[in-house]
Design a protein around this motif. Sequence first.
Motif, PDB file in Angstrom:
ATOM      1  N   VAL A 419      -1.399  -2.978  -3.335  1.00 49.32           N
ATOM      2  CA  VAL A 419      -2.072  -1.753  -2.915  1.00 49.32           C
ATOM      3  C   VAL A 419      -3.339  -2.141  -2.140  1.00 49.32           C
ATOM      4  O   VAL A 419      -4.086  -3.022  -2.583  1.00 49.32           O
ATOM      5  CB  VAL A 419      -2.478  -0.902  -4.142  1.00 49.32           C
ATOM      6  N   HIS A 420      -3.569  -1.513  -1.002  1.00 52.28           N
ATOM      7  CA  HIS A 420      -4.824  -1.713  -0.271  1.00 52.28           C
ATOM      8  C   HIS A 420      -5.560  -0.380  -0.160  1.00 52.28           C
ATOM      9  O   HIS A 420      -5.173   0.473   0.640  1.00 52.28           O
ATOM     10  CB  HIS A 420      -4.565  -2.302   1.115  1.00 52.28           C
ATOM     11  N   CYS A 476     -10.632  -3.105   3.088  1.00 50.40           N
ATOM     12  CA  CYS A 476      -9.889  -2.864   1.853  1.00 50.40           C
ATOM     13  C   CYS A 476     -10.890  -2.883   0.702  1.00 50.40           C
ATOM     14  O   CYS A 476     -11.772  -3.734   0.653  1.00 50.40           O
ATOM     15  CB  CYS A 476      -8.839  -3.942   1.656  1.00 50.40           C
ATOM     16  N   ALA A 478     -10.038  -3.336  -2.466  1.00 50.00           N
ATOM     17  CA  ALA A 478      -9.730  -4.336  -3.489  1.00 50.00           C
ATOM     18  C   ALA A 478     -10.731  -5.450  -3.202  1.00 50.00           C
ATOM     19  O   ALA A 478     -10.677  -6.085  -2.150  1.00 50.00           O
ATOM     20  CB  ALA A 478      -8.297  -4.825  -3.364  1.00 50.00           C
ATOM     21  N   HIS A 481      -9.937  -8.801  -1.882  1.00 52.87           N
ATOM     22  CA  HIS A 481      -9.405  -8.759  -0.514  1.00 52.87           C
ATOM     23  C   HIS A 481     -10.556  -8.628   0.484  1.00 52.87           C
ATOM     24  O   HIS A 481     -10.590  -9.302   1.503  1.00 52.87           O
ATOM     25  CB  HIS A 481      -8.444  -7.579  -0.341  1.00 52.87           C
ATOM     26  N   MET A 486     -10.907  -9.079   4.309  1.00 54.61           N
ATOM     27  CA  MET A 486     -10.097  -7.976   4.849  1.00 54.61           C
ATOM     28  C   MET A 486     -11.015  -6.827   5.249  1.00 54.61           C
ATOM     29  O   MET A 486     -11.046  -5.784   4.600  1.00 54.61           O
ATOM     30  CB  MET A 486      -9.108  -7.544   3.762  1.00 54.61           C
TER      31      MET A 486
HETATM   32 CU   LIG Z   1      -6.445  -5.040   0.023  1.00 53.01          CU
END
Ligand SMILES: [Cu+2]
Length: 493
Positions: A419-420, A476, A478, A481, A486
């Motif tokens: 999941v992002h 993102c 997360a 990430h 990211m």
């Molecule tokens: Cu992500």
Amino acid sequence: MTGFRAPADAGSSRRDFMVNGFSSIALLCTIAAPDVLRPRKATVTSAAIRSQAKSPFAPFQRDLPRIPELVPNISTRTRDTYAMTVREGLAEVLPGFQTPIYGYDGVYPGPLIRAKKGREVVVRQTNALPFDTNVHLHGGYVPAAHDGHPMDVIAAGGSFDYHYPNEQDAATLWYHDHAHGRTSKTLYYGLVSMYLLEDELETELGLPQGEFDVPLVLADHAFNKDGSFRYAENVDIGFRGDTLLVNGAISPRMAVQRRRYRLRFLNASNARSYALRLGNARAMVQIAGDGGLLSRPVPRTNIPLHPAERVEVVIDFSQYGPGEELTLYNVDTEAGGGTTPIMRFDIQGGKASEDFRVPTRLRDPEPLPAPTVRRRWDLALGSAAWQINGLSWDPNRIDVRPRLGSTEVWTFVNNSGRVHPMHLHGFLFRVLERTSGPVELADRLGWKDTVGVLPNETVTVLAWFAPYKGKYVFHCHALEHADKAMMLQMEIV
Ligand SMILES: [Cu+2]
């Protein structure tokens, strides 16, 4: 709740406690925090020793802690000025243990700020940590210089005055560290709190206030034997803890009167998604999302909550009898063991008497200009890192230049099994389409600033680039990430 299942990748602190007890020296392998993040030696008290008999991880042992509210130093006719120190502190998460944290004013979660639309807030943040930090007001319309851009940091010993104009509608915002490259650790160790923006239109609705308006910060954690938070880095899935904290207490209980409450949930986890569900799928009425009130209330029984997202619900406890207990569960597919029970509401005695009803209309949606540009963002694991369109974060590169005041259709294509939760700093969007199924009604009726893009899913949003020009990031949420790396940069021109 049945037996304990340890997450595969995050160490297993709960099992550690239960099987080995506090005296064991059999430590499981973990990745140590960097020196600056290494917790101080925690104090073990006799209360801690006693508490091992009844497992400190059992849910519903503690009352829900209320988040302390910060009082302004100075209030003028148009502005409230606050001061906060970002520093190390100790939190009593496990009974009898002192857990080292990083905290705004040394507490976890940090103090709550209550702001009013049209009144400026200034927060002087003093950095008493031994490393850079900054503060991002997540969901806020904030001039670029005050947004907490990952390269705009407050050096150790320094301070910065963040100016928040508060010229947007009422919403549950939150603030957290955003210095690049270590947010997964600084948020995990405590640099998180709420910022509640109110306005007159919202006040006129007569929603539950004061003690009946309850901010709830959800985060999963793991523990070492000395009671300190255990962090194990996993750049692929992100951190997963085996224990759920609400406002810093393990799956707490909350005594409620037989009336309606407004509950504001924030997913402050590094990378864990939740799905909120009351026992026997009883009804919750969602009234707001990331960007404030929905145009009308939406009854729901299962509410997904990805990292950084907020939902606000009204629950009517007058339907339950005195002494009844109502449990809120996390029924996400990754839930299990200590991450399943979120909290319990214990209904108190007394007559149910209340005139308030949730109004059938909450807020009219703004008219938006037609979109001028479409862009596509591919989310994938590159050779060494999570990337967007094959790019990793580079502060010296501008990746996209939307025009001030315009709307653009952005499509996030997730080419991975993770999941992002994609987040835009400084701007809000509407969710238009998603390939996993119809967009939830509640997500169509309000603004969002973060959207969970599910494994192999494509999500399309309509973003509105107003009201400020300048350099912002989107990334993102997360945190492992985002740290690796990211995140891209946009300049509104
Ligand atoms: Cu992500």
